[in-house]
Design an enzyme around this catalytic site. Structure first.
Site, short mmCIF file in Angstrom:
data_model
loop_
_atom_site.label_atom_id
_atom_site.label_comp_id
_atom_site.label_asym_id
_atom_site.label_seq_id
_atom_site.Cartn_x
_atom_site.Cartn_y
_atom_site.Cartn_z
N MET A 1 0.32 0.00 -12.50
CA MET A 1 1.84 1.01 -11.76
C MET A 1 2.51 0.83 -11.59
O MET A 1 3.11 0.39 -10.87
CB MET A 1 1.27 2.02 -10.76
N LEU B 1 4.14 -5.56 -10.45
CA LEU B 1 2.98 -6.65 -10.62
C LEU B 1 2.90 -7.81 -9.87
O LEU B 1 4.35 -8.29 -9.36
CB LEU B 1 3.12 -7.20 -12.40
N HIS C 1 -2.69 -8.86 -10.70
CA HIS C 1 -2.58 -7.97 -12.34
C HIS C 1 -2.25 -9.67 -13.07
O HIS C 1 -2.88 -9.39 -14.61
CB HIS C 1 -1.09 -6.67 -12.01
N GLN D 1 -1.88 11.07 -9.35
CA GLN D 1 -3.83 10.38 -8.32
C GLN D 1 -3.03 10.32 -6.95
O GLN D 1 -3.04 9.05 -5.97
CB GLN D 1 -3.69 9.28 -9.04
N GLY E 1 -9.13 -4.07 -11.71
CA GLY E 1 -9.67 -5.26 -10.51
C GLY E 1 -10.64 -4.34 -9.55
O GLY E 1 -11.16 -3.52 -9.44
N GLN F 1 -12.80 3.15 -7.62
CA GLN F 1 -12.05 3.40 -9.12
C GLN F 1 -12.70 2.67 -9.96
O GLN F 1 -12.95 3.46 -11.69
CB GLN F 1 -10.12 2.74 -9.05
N SER G 1 -1.79 -6.37 -3.03
CA SER G 1 -1.79 -5.09 -3.31
C SER G 1 -0.48 -5.07 -3.84
O SER G 1 0.36 -5.60 -3.16
CB SER G 1 -2.19 -4.30 -2.28
N SER G 2 0.73 -4.02 -4.76
CA SER G 2 1.43 -3.51 -4.42
C SER G 2 2.29 -3.10 -3.49
O SER G 2 3.42 -2.83 -2.94
CB SER G 2 1.49 -2.50 -6.02
O1 PAF Z 1 -5.12 1.06 -10.30
C1 PAF Z 1 -3.84 1.15 -10.77
O2 PAF Z 1 -2.93 0.98 -10.49
C2 PAF Z 1 -4.24 2.85 -10.99
O3 PAF Z 1 -4.99 3.64 -10.70
C3 PAF Z 1 -4.07 3.16 -12.53
C4 PAF Z 1 -5.84 2.26 -12.76
C5 PAF Z 1 -3.50 2.23 -13.62
C6 PAF Z 1 -4.24 4.61 -12.79
O4 PAF Z 1 -2.69 5.08 -12.71
#
Ligand code: PAF
Length: 284
Positions: free
Chosen positions: A32, A35, A39, A63, A149, A155, A187-188
């Site tokens: 998303m 970064l 990432h 989400q 990750g 997730q 984390s972002s």
């Molecule tokens: O982990 C994330 O950044 C998001 O949940 C993903 C996997 C890109 C889906 O939008």
């Protein structure tokens, strides 16, 4: 080679097909944006293991809950692009919302059971949004390998289950959580923290490590480990605990006494910033 930028689905498909014609395998890192080193570690794994590396940058509205941070979620696109260039990404896919969710879009992917507890309980509908967008992105990019990750452990399990159940021909790779020197998981959302909250947030990793030590010392009681996690986090300054879970790493179900591979997962809020973290602990 110059990085390719795609906004549309046909452009992604064309670039990926050309790579395949050149005999390259395709690695995919869905993100998303905003970064960071976490990432970058996924991109490096993709770079090592595949010939053509695709990164998607898409803040997925489905989400986020109605009171979550969708609108204020950071979108530093030029910085993200610079990181992708520095990591030798081949293609960045940065679609508009209506490219992914055109008018009339209706379908949703549910992975029940794995989606219900922990993050799922605090963020109703979150994993439906994640599973749906990840399957769409997989269908668009058609990667051989996709990189996620361990930081987002639930997730990962939801996506692995979806891939298995729906015969998606993509191999899901899970990369270790990247941490700051004091243990805070990258984390972002860390960028929302004030200096004081940033200092307080390390309580999550410290509690997890203390719980690991207790298990390694021989404690097999889920309740006692869960209490330790909760008490340590709640004793921290400026923190509100959402959950402290000690579960089977595969099923994400509680078990007592503890055995096998465990996932210790926590979520807490520091002001309006919600952070999650986890570690795995193997009982031998
Ligand atoms: O982990 C994330 O950044 C998001 O949940 C993903 C996997 C890109 C889906 O939008």
């Amino acid at each position: 080679m110059e990085i390719l930028l795609a906004k549309t689905i046909p452009d992604v498909r064309q670039a990926v097909q050309s790579a395949r014609r050149r005999g390259q395998t395709v690695g995919f890192v869905p993100t998303m944006g905003a970064l960071h080193e976490g990432h970058a570690s996924l991109i490096r794994a993709a770079r090592r293991e595949t010939g053509f590396v695709v990164v998607s940058i898409f803040v997925n509205p489905t989400q986020f809950g109605p009171n979550e941070d969708f609108t204020r979620y950071p979108r530093p696109f030029e910085q993200d692009l610079a990181l992708c260039r520095a990591e030798h990404v081949d293609l960045v896919f940065n679609p508009e919302v209506d490219t992914i969710y055109p008018t009339g879009f209706h379908t949703a992917i549910d992975v029940p059971s794995l989606s219900e507890n922990w993050e799922g309980a605090f963020r109703p509908g979150h994993f439906r949004g994640v599973a749906t967008v990840v399957l769409k992105l997989f269908n668009i990019v058609a990667p051989d390998f996709a990189y996620f990750g361990q930081k987002d452990a639930q997730q990962v399990r939801v996506i692995q289950q979806m891939v298995r159940d729906l015969n998606v021909p993509t191999d899901v790779r899970v990369c270790p959580t990247v941490r700051e020197a004091d243990g805070l998981a990258l984390s972002s959302r860390n960028r929302y923290l004030s200096a004081e909250q940033r200092h307080q947030a390390v309580v999550l990793f410290r509690a997890l490590e203390e719980a690991r030590a207790l298990i390694e010392y021989g404690d097999r009681s889920a309740v006692s480990i869960q209490n330790l996690l909760a008490n340590r986090i709640q004793a921290g300054a400026g923190v509100t605990l959402d959950y402290a879970a000690v579960v089977d790493a595969d099923t994400l179900q509680s078990q007592d006494p503890l055995r096998g591979m465990l996932l210790l997962a926590v979520a807490a809020r520091f002001g309006s910033t919600r952070l999650i973290d986890n570690i795995e602990v193997q009982i031998r």
